[in-house]
Design an enzyme around this catalytic site. Structure first.
Site, PDB file in Angstrom:
ATOM      1  N   ASP A  75       0.817  -1.210   0.000  1.00  0.00           N
ATOM      2  CA  ASP A  75       0.000   0.000   0.000  1.00  0.00           C
ATOM      3  C   ASP A  75       0.847   1.254   0.000  1.00  0.00           C
ATOM      4  OD1 ASP A  75       0.787  -0.679   2.669  1.00  0.00           O
ATOM      5  OD2 ASP A  75      -0.697   0.733   3.456  1.00  0.00           O
ATOM      6  N   GLU A 134       0.037  -1.187   5.625  1.00  0.00           N
ATOM      7  CA  GLU A 134       1.096  -0.785   6.554  1.00  0.00           C
ATOM      8  C   GLU A 134       0.966   0.685   6.942  1.00  0.00           C
ATOM      9  OE1 GLU A 134       4.967   0.875   7.855  1.00  0.00           O
ATOM     10  OE2 GLU A 134       3.817   1.403   6.057  1.00  0.00           O
TER      11      GLU A 134
END
Length: 361
Positions: A75, A134
């Site tokens: 991400d 994350e």
């Protein structure tokens, strides 16, 4: 989307970085990139592949005496006019790749995917993690979810997180803690302020202690961890004609990994004696573990001197499990989350070469 990660792209970590950057994957929107990564990994006979949510785990099973982890998150932070990727060359000939996630951390994730699909006979057994979320709250983090659902997948002797370090080894990480320090007073009308006690004024003592605070510097395995304690917000006040009876100062404490979370909290309670201290968030640090054989071999392969990681990363999750871990990636951490985020192409090539050499020789 699997065609985007064709064999010729997987064979080139620079082309692979560009391909991953050009798949938009802001936290919460990782399905497309996870689908592409999973499809690429499932073409490899030397890997077993599992998917948990939008986290993809690939493992070798070669009977090696040691197992290592290479991990990278899929991400990014929200796009800010920096998508898709584009390239440029500086006046002194440095080739750059620009775009959201180039530094943090699709260039590092691309290296892990490149190695997973092209190194069939590593000298260690390897677990590769390509994980979601994350950049947001810990409960959504793919590694955290794996630790809750399939903790056996995290088992290893050593782990490398390919977070941006500009091509040097950053060992372990600092612990982090947020707490609310509260000053209390007595509410009154501001026209008769002597009948009250101003909590905002009382909070001046909290700020004074912070201003005079001298952070520790702690050396571990030759790496210098510099602690930091700072106010990050102040909340107080009732109305323009009321003496406030409450003022809250939020502090952020970054502490050396030699301190536990409990010890760090004890330090704050002692420092702010006379005030209420309420812990709101914390995560332990990670010891560097540089003397262990896999880490020592990796450091030798990089040819660099390790430095302390001044910040918190997911290496802490491995350290909590007793697995030494470090950070190593091609991106520049100072460019993470910036509108002008970019990565030097040569750093991607060098990082891939270093990790391949470590895995194979």
């Amino acid at each position: 989307m699997a065609d985007v990660l064709a064999p010729e792209v997987l064979a080139d970590p620079v082309a692979l970085t560009r391909a991953l950057v050009d798949i938009e994957s802001v936290s919460g929107n990782e399905q497309e990139i996870a689908d592409a990564v999973e499809a690429a990994l499932r073409t490899c006979d030397h890997l077993t592949v599992e998917r948990i949510g939008h986290t993809v785990v690939a493992r070798t099973h070669l009977g090696r005496p040691s197992r290592v982890v290479l991990a990278g998150h899929l991400d990014t932070v929200p796009i800010a006019g920096n998508f898709p990727s584009h390239g440029s060359v500086t006046a002194d000939g440095v080739e750059l790749m620009w775009g959201c996630g180039t530094s943090d951390m699709k260039s590092g994730t691309a290296i892990a995917l490149h190695l997973a699909t092209t190194v069939a006979e590593p000298k260690f057994d390897v677990t590769y993690f390509f994980y979601e979320a994350e950049e947001v709250e810990a409960a959504r983090n793919g590694l955290f979810i794996v630790s809750q659902l399939r903790p056996e997948l995290l088992a290893a002797d050593f782990a490398i997180l390919l977070e941006p370090t500009y091509g040097v080894v950053e060992a372990g990480c600092q612990g982090t803690m947020r707490a609310i320090v509260t000053a209390r007073g007595k509410r009154a009308h501001s026209a008769r302020s002597w009948l009250g006690v101003n909590a905002i004024h009382a909070a001046g003592e909290i700020l004074s202690r912070l201003a005079s605070y001298r952070a520790r510097e702690v050396e571990i395995d030759g790496c210098l961890y510099r602690e930091g304690l700072n106010a990050v917000s102040v909340t107080g006040g009732v109305a323009g004609n009321v003496i406030p009876d409450l003022c809250e100062v939020e502090v952020n404490y970054r502490f050396a990994p030699s301190r536990s979370v409990a010890e760090a909290l004890d330090h704050l309670v002692e420092l702010f004696q006379g005030f209420d201290v309420k812990l709101t968030d914390s995560a332990p640090g990670a010891l560097p573990g540089l003397t262990l054989p896999p880490a020592a071999e990796f450091i030798a392969a990089t040819g660099t001197t390790p430095a302390a990681k001044l910040g918190w990363t997911d290496v802490s999750r491995f350290s909590t499990l007793g697995i030494p871990a470090l950070n190593f990636g091609p991106g520049d951490p100072n460019l993470a989350h910036k509108v002008d985020e970019h990565v030097e192409v040569a750093k991607i090539v060098d990082g891939a070469d270093t990790l391949r050499r470590w895995l194979t020789t």
